[in-house]
Design an enzyme around this catalytic site. Sequence first.
Site, mmCIF file in Angstrom:
data_model
loop_
_atom_site.group_PDB
_atom_site.id
_atom_site.type_symbol
_atom_site.label_atom_id
_atom_site.label_comp_id
_atom_site.label_asym_id
_atom_site.label_seq_id
_atom_site.Cartn_x
_atom_site.Cartn_y
_atom_site.Cartn_z
ATOM 1 N N CYS A 212 0.867 -1.191 0.000
ATOM 2 C CA CYS A 212 0.000 0.000 0.000
ATOM 3 C C CYS A 212 0.896 1.232 0.000
ATOM 4 C CB CYS A 212 -0.966 -0.025 1.177
ATOM 5 S SG CYS A 212 -0.174 -0.019 2.805
ATOM 6 N N ASN B 234 2.340 1.422 4.350
ATOM 7 C CA ASN B 234 2.653 0.120 5.000
ATOM 8 C C ASN B 234 2.359 0.158 6.498
ATOM 9 O OD1 ASN B 234 5.563 -2.094 5.430
ATOM 10 N ND2 ASN B 234 3.436 -2.647 5.098
ATOM 11 N N CYS C 98 -1.350 0.590 7.387
ATOM 12 C CA CYS C 98 -2.790 0.286 7.520
ATOM 13 C C CYS C 98 -3.191 -0.927 6.670
ATOM 14 C CB CYS C 98 -3.646 1.489 7.137
ATOM 15 S SG CYS C 98 -3.354 2.949 8.163
ATOM 16 N N ARG C 99 -3.317 -0.736 5.359
ATOM 17 C CA ARG C 99 -3.933 -1.765 4.519
ATOM 18 C C ARG C 99 -3.040 -2.971 4.274
ATOM 19 N NH1 ARG C 99 -5.268 2.400 -0.103
ATOM 20 N NH2 ARG C 99 -3.289 3.151 0.759
ATOM 21 N N SER C 100 -1.786 -2.753 3.862
ATOM 22 C CA SER C 100 -0.944 -3.926 3.564
ATOM 23 C C SER C 100 -0.571 -4.719 4.820
ATOM 24 C CB SER C 100 0.283 -3.562 2.725
ATOM 25 O OG SER C 100 1.108 -2.624 3.362
ATOM 26 N N ASP D 239 -8.315 4.034 1.201
ATOM 27 C CA ASP D 239 -7.300 4.475 2.156
ATOM 28 C C ASP D 239 -8.010 4.951 3.430
ATOM 29 O OD1 ASP D 239 -5.367 5.806 3.600
ATOM 30 O OD2 ASP D 239 -4.518 6.843 1.872
HETATM 31 P P1 4NP Z 1 -1.766 2.776 4.159
HETATM 32 O O1 4NP Z 1 -2.430 4.108 4.759
HETATM 33 O O2 4NP Z 1 -1.236 3.139 2.795
HETATM 34 O O3 4NP Z 1 -2.903 1.825 4.096
HETATM 35 O O4 4NP Z 1 -0.672 2.357 5.121
HETATM 36 C C1 4NP Z 1 -1.774 5.330 4.819
HETATM 37 C C2 4NP Z 1 -0.869 5.574 5.833
HETATM 38 C C3 4NP Z 1 -0.247 6.799 5.921
HETATM 39 C C4 4NP Z 1 -0.518 7.775 4.983
HETATM 40 C C5 4NP Z 1 -1.422 7.520 3.963
HETATM 41 C C6 4NP Z 1 -2.039 6.311 3.884
HETATM 42 N N1 4NP Z 1 0.122 9.041 5.076
HETATM 43 O O5 4NP Z 1 -0.207 9.935 4.274
HETATM 44 O O6 4NP Z 1 0.987 9.248 5.949
#
Ligand code: 4NP
Length: 150
Positions: free
Chosen positions: A7, A10, A12-14, A123
């Site tokens: 993602c 790294n 939340c989703r992955s 997201d």
């Molecule tokens: P992820 O979520 O891609 O599922 O880990 C996010 C985590 C952090 C951010 C964006 C999405 N960020 O902008 O810091």
Amino acid sequence: MKVLMVCLGNICRSPIAEGVLRHKADQQGLDYEVDSAGTAAYHVGEPPDPRMQMTAQNHGFDISGQSARRFLFEDFERFDVIYAMDQSNYQNIVSMADNEAQRAKVKLLLNEYRPGSDMSVPDPWYGEADGFEEVFQLVEAACDNIIANR
Ligand code: 4NP
């Protein structure tokens, strides 16, 4: 089988995709290696977001031991399949590929849930708590199909 979940951050989703697929493969006694990475470096070295950890825990999954890392070019050779959580991650990974064999390893995770749909895992970072539950439901359904259709 070596599977990488990717993602943006790294955190939340992955991480939930890694935790759920590894747990389900282990339960079935399958020889799966599962890892995750982010296309961005903002959160390298951090554990999964506490909101994602809590959602995982509510469903009996422990992702607390994970640590964020960035997607590396070497991952194209280390893994058999690279699952992108959304369209933007997919484009970013494919743009790093050197050849067709590498590009062919990159897939959208939710095409395992709804084949051909090209859906993205939303997201959850800026949203409300229920966004994390939605992420879990979509990711778990996709992982169930990965195991069932292997
Ligand atoms: P992820 O979520 O891609 O599922 O880990 C996010 C985590 C952090 C951010 C964006 C999405 N960020 O902008 O810091």
